[in-house]
Write an enzyme that holds these catalytic residues in place. Structure first.
Site, PDB file in Angstrom:
ATOM      1  N   ARG A  71       0.837  -1.197   0.000  1.00 24.32           N
ATOM      2  CA  ARG A  71       0.000   0.000   0.000  1.00 24.32           C
ATOM      3  C   ARG A  71       0.878   1.255   0.000  1.00 24.32           C
ATOM      4  O   ARG A  71       2.034   1.223   0.393  1.00 24.32           O
ATOM      5  CB  ARG A  71      -0.886   0.010   1.246  1.00 24.32           C
ATOM      6  CG  ARG A  71      -1.995  -1.017   1.254  1.00 24.32           C
ATOM      7  CD  ARG A  71      -2.818  -0.901   2.532  1.00 24.32           C
ATOM      8  NE  ARG A  71      -1.978  -0.986   3.717  1.00 24.32           N
ATOM      9  CZ  ARG A  71      -1.547   0.052   4.408  1.00 24.32           C
ATOM     10  NH1 ARG A  71      -1.874   1.279   4.042  1.00 24.32           N
ATOM     11  NH2 ARG A  71      -0.784  -0.118   5.458  1.00 24.32           N
ATOM     12  N   LYS A 116      -8.485  -2.900   1.235  1.00 24.45           N
ATOM     13  CA  LYS A 116      -8.359  -1.899   2.293  1.00 24.45           C
ATOM     14  C   LYS A 116      -9.223  -0.673   2.020  1.00 24.45           C
ATOM     15  O   LYS A 116      -9.592   0.052   2.950  1.00 24.45           O
ATOM     16  CB  LYS A 116      -6.893  -1.493   2.459  1.00 24.45           C
ATOM     17  CG  LYS A 116      -6.021  -2.589   3.065  1.00 24.45           C
ATOM     18  CD  LYS A 116      -6.549  -3.094   4.401  1.00 24.45           C
ATOM     19  CE  LYS A 116      -5.598  -4.110   5.031  1.00 24.45           C
ATOM     20  NZ  LYS A 116      -6.186  -4.748   6.238  1.00 24.45           N
ATOM     21  N   HIS A 176      -9.181  -4.262  12.950  1.00 20.48           N
ATOM     22  CA  HIS A 176      -8.124  -4.853  12.121  1.00 20.48           C
ATOM     23  C   HIS A 176      -7.575  -6.036  12.906  1.00 20.48           C
ATOM     24  O   HIS A 176      -6.622  -5.914  13.671  1.00 20.48           O
ATOM     25  CB  HIS A 176      -7.037  -3.813  11.848  1.00 20.48           C
ATOM     26  CG  HIS A 176      -5.972  -4.287  10.915  1.00 20.48           C
ATOM     27  ND1 HIS A 176      -4.654  -3.914  11.035  1.00 20.48           N
ATOM     28  CD2 HIS A 176      -6.024  -5.104   9.834  1.00 20.48           C
ATOM     29  CE1 HIS A 176      -3.942  -4.478  10.070  1.00 20.48           C
ATOM     30  NE2 HIS A 176      -4.760  -5.207   9.333  1.00 20.48           N
ATOM     31  N   LYS A 195      -0.953 -12.381  12.747  1.00 17.55           N
ATOM     32  CA  LYS A 195      -2.422 -12.468  12.814  1.00 17.55           C
ATOM     33  C   LYS A 195      -2.959 -13.688  12.094  1.00 17.55           C
ATOM     34  O   LYS A 195      -3.727 -14.475  12.639  1.00 17.55           O
ATOM     35  CB  LYS A 195      -3.065 -11.227  12.179  1.00 17.55           C
ATOM     36  CG  LYS A 195      -3.232 -10.042  13.050  1.00 17.55           C
ATOM     37  CD  LYS A 195      -4.274  -9.050  12.571  1.00 17.55           C
ATOM     38  CE  LYS A 195      -4.366  -8.845  11.092  1.00 17.55           C
ATOM     39  NZ  LYS A 195      -3.180  -8.323  10.447  1.00 17.55           N
ATOM     40  N   THR A 196      -2.564 -13.836  10.833  1.00 15.17           N
ATOM     41  CA  THR A 196      -3.085 -14.940  10.024  1.00 15.17           C
ATOM     42  C   THR A 196      -2.564 -16.267  10.539  1.00 15.17           C
ATOM     43  O   THR A 196      -3.320 -17.237  10.705  1.00 15.17           O
ATOM     44  CB  THR A 196      -2.688 -14.747   8.547  1.00 15.17           C
ATOM     45  OG1 THR A 196      -3.211 -13.505   8.081  1.00 15.17           O
ATOM     46  CG2 THR A 196      -3.237 -15.869   7.685  1.00 15.17           C
ATOM     47  N   ASP A 249      -8.393 -11.017   9.045  1.00 15.78           N
ATOM     48  CA  ASP A 249      -7.910  -9.639   8.966  1.00 15.78           C
ATOM     49  C   ASP A 249      -8.905  -8.558   9.371  1.00 15.78           C
ATOM     50  O   ASP A 249      -8.519  -7.573   9.970  1.00 15.78           O
ATOM     51  CB  ASP A 249      -7.435  -9.357   7.531  1.00 15.78           C
ATOM     52  CG  ASP A 249      -6.565  -8.125   7.427  1.00 15.78           C
ATOM     53  OD1 ASP A 249      -5.693  -7.938   8.288  1.00 15.78           O
ATOM     54  OD2 ASP A 249      -6.756  -7.341   6.480  1.00 15.78           O
ATOM     55  N   ARG A 261       2.864 -12.135  -0.971  1.00 14.02           N
ATOM     56  CA  ARG A 261       1.557 -12.477  -0.399  1.00 14.02           C
ATOM     57  C   ARG A 261       0.821 -13.517  -1.231  1.00 14.02           C
ATOM     58  O   ARG A 261       1.167 -13.766  -2.391  1.00 14.02           O
ATOM     59  CB  ARG A 261       0.679 -11.221  -0.282  1.00 14.02           C
ATOM     60  CG  ARG A 261       1.095 -10.297   0.851  1.00 14.02           C
ATOM     61  CD  ARG A 261       0.093  -9.197   1.053  1.00 14.02           C
ATOM     62  NE  ARG A 261       0.436  -8.359   2.186  1.00 14.02           N
ATOM     63  CZ  ARG A 261      -0.008  -8.554   3.434  1.00 14.02           C
ATOM     64  NH1 ARG A 261      -0.837  -9.559   3.693  1.00 14.02           N
ATOM     65  NH2 ARG A 261       0.341  -7.743   4.410  1.00 14.02           N
TER      66      ARG A 261
END
Length: 538
Positions: free
Chosen positions: A60, A201, A221, A243-244, A258, A323
């Site tokens: 991003r 996003k 988030h 997180k994942t 997410d 990713r």
């Protein structure tokens, strides 16, 4: 338009200013996969996944994210370096230029929606220049049934034109790429960047305004999963903190990895229909569920493959932000629908490159609010130009780039929900131990999993002196023992074997916390202010 074999519905794009019918509607992932290969825009990996290169941008671009300042947003958005205002007339002119550009292209159109909880459903139409961007939208948004498509009326539209480049001095952008939200026209306008994360996003940012302002629901988030007893766990964290990985647990059902909402009725629902995971250093041994999800239907971004299509997940020559996106159904153990109740545990994940935070600690409500507003993790040397030693990185609410309102608004909602539901809140350091980055080592994933499992089972118990040690610098309660974890690992100071160096570094980090929090002090209560580190170096 051209129909896909998967739907008989026909649509028109004339309302958006698109004058031609040279577009493909609601194509299947297989069709989009094949079209991408035919156009030479991607390659097939040995796993069957589609591998693409997103071009100039591999992540991003927060400084090129704008929100149109209008009657809806003017008095509500927290304007500044994160939420940059954009003039509505300039938006209209730029939109028209993008549409003029798209009128000369074959397009790919998809109807989908966000929010698994029916009462919060947001219908979305995505108009893409590239087939693989449309496949990403299939993966990441929720997929309507054939029956739902018949009466589908889009509320928000994503217009995605990676090949269009703005002229900053004419169009009002900072540079040639942009991602702009317009809440009056309900459009997310994205141009000049092929990075697909801007698509997801954009809608996430829109929901981060819509849900708290109009729906009394906290957007987060975070990732989330649910246990066999129906208890929900929430994992907050910035990119690269786990997180994942940590929410994808073979013993618990994944709600999502997410983006979630937490309703007034105490339910947690996924915004999305898929996962967007980092794959740097991915291995089947450490992350078998994510590794297994990389198959046909998944999209790999910016990875390096050999001549046989075998991916080298350790190769970061294009970017460290490699990713994969895939539909959530690629994970076997998922919660259907993606909704959880009975929130019992919240985990704040941080990759502390200073190596001074405990690997797990229990937070008081005041500490939880302080750490939520702070949103700490760290940058390690080499990840950005000029970063030669660990640097603290703070992102309010663990997602500042996507939060249109003042962070205190989200923190107030979270604090209220924590008190109402009586959750336990834990700070988890997935970063370094035994010293800072370059000296110590990354915390072993098996230890982090063991600590989280112990917290979920209730094995760490209520606070008492026998069970917990209050950290002398950060004031958090670190367990003295944890099943499956060597006792010495639980004390970050003990792993350093150098008390003076440890405390010097710990005080350096507390100073960074205090300096960062200054901008929030006017909005925070005395209780929350006292939730931060109370000892610091002069």
């Amino acid at each position: 338009m051209k129909d896909s074999a998967s739907t008989s519905k026909t649509i028109s794009l004339s309302a958006y200013g698109i004058k031609h019918d040279n577009f493909q509607y609601q194509l299947s992932p297989d069709e989009l996969h094949d079209i991408t290969l035919e156009k030479g825009m991607g390659k097939e990996a040995s796993s069957g996944a589609l591998a693409v290169n997103t071009g100039e941008f591999t992540g991003r671009s927060p400084k090129d994210r704008f929100i149109v300042k209008d009657a809806i947003t003017e008095d509500k958005v927290w304007w500044g370096d994160i939420n940059i205002p954009f003039d509505s007339e300039k938006f209209d002119r730029l939109y028209d230029k993008v549409i003029q550009y798209l009128n000369e292209k074959e397009l790919f159109v998809r109807d989908s929606y966000a929010c698994a909880e029916p009462d919060y459903k947001l219908n979305i139409r995505v108009i893409n220049e590239y087939p693989w961007s449309n496949m990403f939208a299939y993966n990441m948004f929720l997929r309507p049934t054939e029956e739902e498509l018949e009466d589908f009326e889009p509320e928000w539209t994503v217009v995605n034109a990676p090949g269009f480049k703005a002229v900053p001095e004419v169009d009002g952008t900072r540079q040639h790429n942009f991602a702009i939200l317009n809440f009056t026209r309900k459009i997310a306008l994205i141009g000049g960047t092929g990075y697909t994360g801007e698509i997801k996003k954009g809608i996430f940012s829109a929901l981060n305004f819509i849900l708290p302002v109009f729906k009394n629901t906290l957007p987060m988030h975070c990732s989330a999963n649910v246990g066999e007893e129906g208890d929900t766990a929430i994992f907050f964290g910035l990119s690269g903190t786990g997180k994942t990985t940590l929410s994808t647990d073979p013993d618990r059902k994944l709600i999502g990895d997410d983006e979630h909402g937490w309703t007034a009725a105490n339910t947690v629902f996924n915004f999305e229909g898929g996962c967007y995971a980092k794959v740097i250093d991915l291995s089947e041994e450490n992350e078998p569920e994510i590794y297994g999800a990389i198959k046909r239907g998944a999209i790999l971004e910016n990875v390096i493959m050999d001549g046989n299509g075998v991916v080298d997940f350790a190769n970061t020559s294009i970017t460290q932000n490699t990713r994969v996106s895939y539909p959530i159904e690629h994970i076997e153990n998922i919660q259907e629908p993606s909704i959880g109740k009975n929130v019992k545990n919240i985990f704040f994940l941080t990759a502390d490159a200073f190596g001074v935070l405990p690997p797990i600690s229990k937070l008081t409500p005041a500490q939880a609010a302080y750490h939520f507003i702070s949103g700490y993790t760290a940058k390690v040397a080499g990840t950005e130009a000029g970063v030669v030693e660990p640097q603290p990185s703070f992102s309010a609410c663990f997602g500042a780039p996507f939060m249109p309102l003042h962070p205190a608004k989200y923190a107030e909602m979270l604090s209220r929900k924590m008190k109402e539901s009586g959750v336990d809140v834990w700070l988890i350091n997935t970063g370094w131990t035994g010293g800072p980055y370059g000296v110590g080592t990354r915390m072993k994933l098996k230890y982090t999993r063991a600590m989280i499992s112990a917290a979920l089972r209730g094995d760490l118990g209520l606070y008492s002196y026998d069970r917990y040690h209050i950290h002398s610098v950060f004031g958090v309660a670190q367990p003295r023992e944890c099943p499956g974890v060597p006792t010495e690992v639980l004390s970050p100071r003990a792993t350093w074997n150098n008390d003076e160096a440890y405390y010097t570094t710990a005080f350096k980090l507390t100073n960074a916390f205090r300096e960062n929090f200054k901008k929030f002090e006017a909005y925070a209560s005395e209780e929350i202010r006292r939730g931060g580190p109370q000892r610091y170096a002069f």
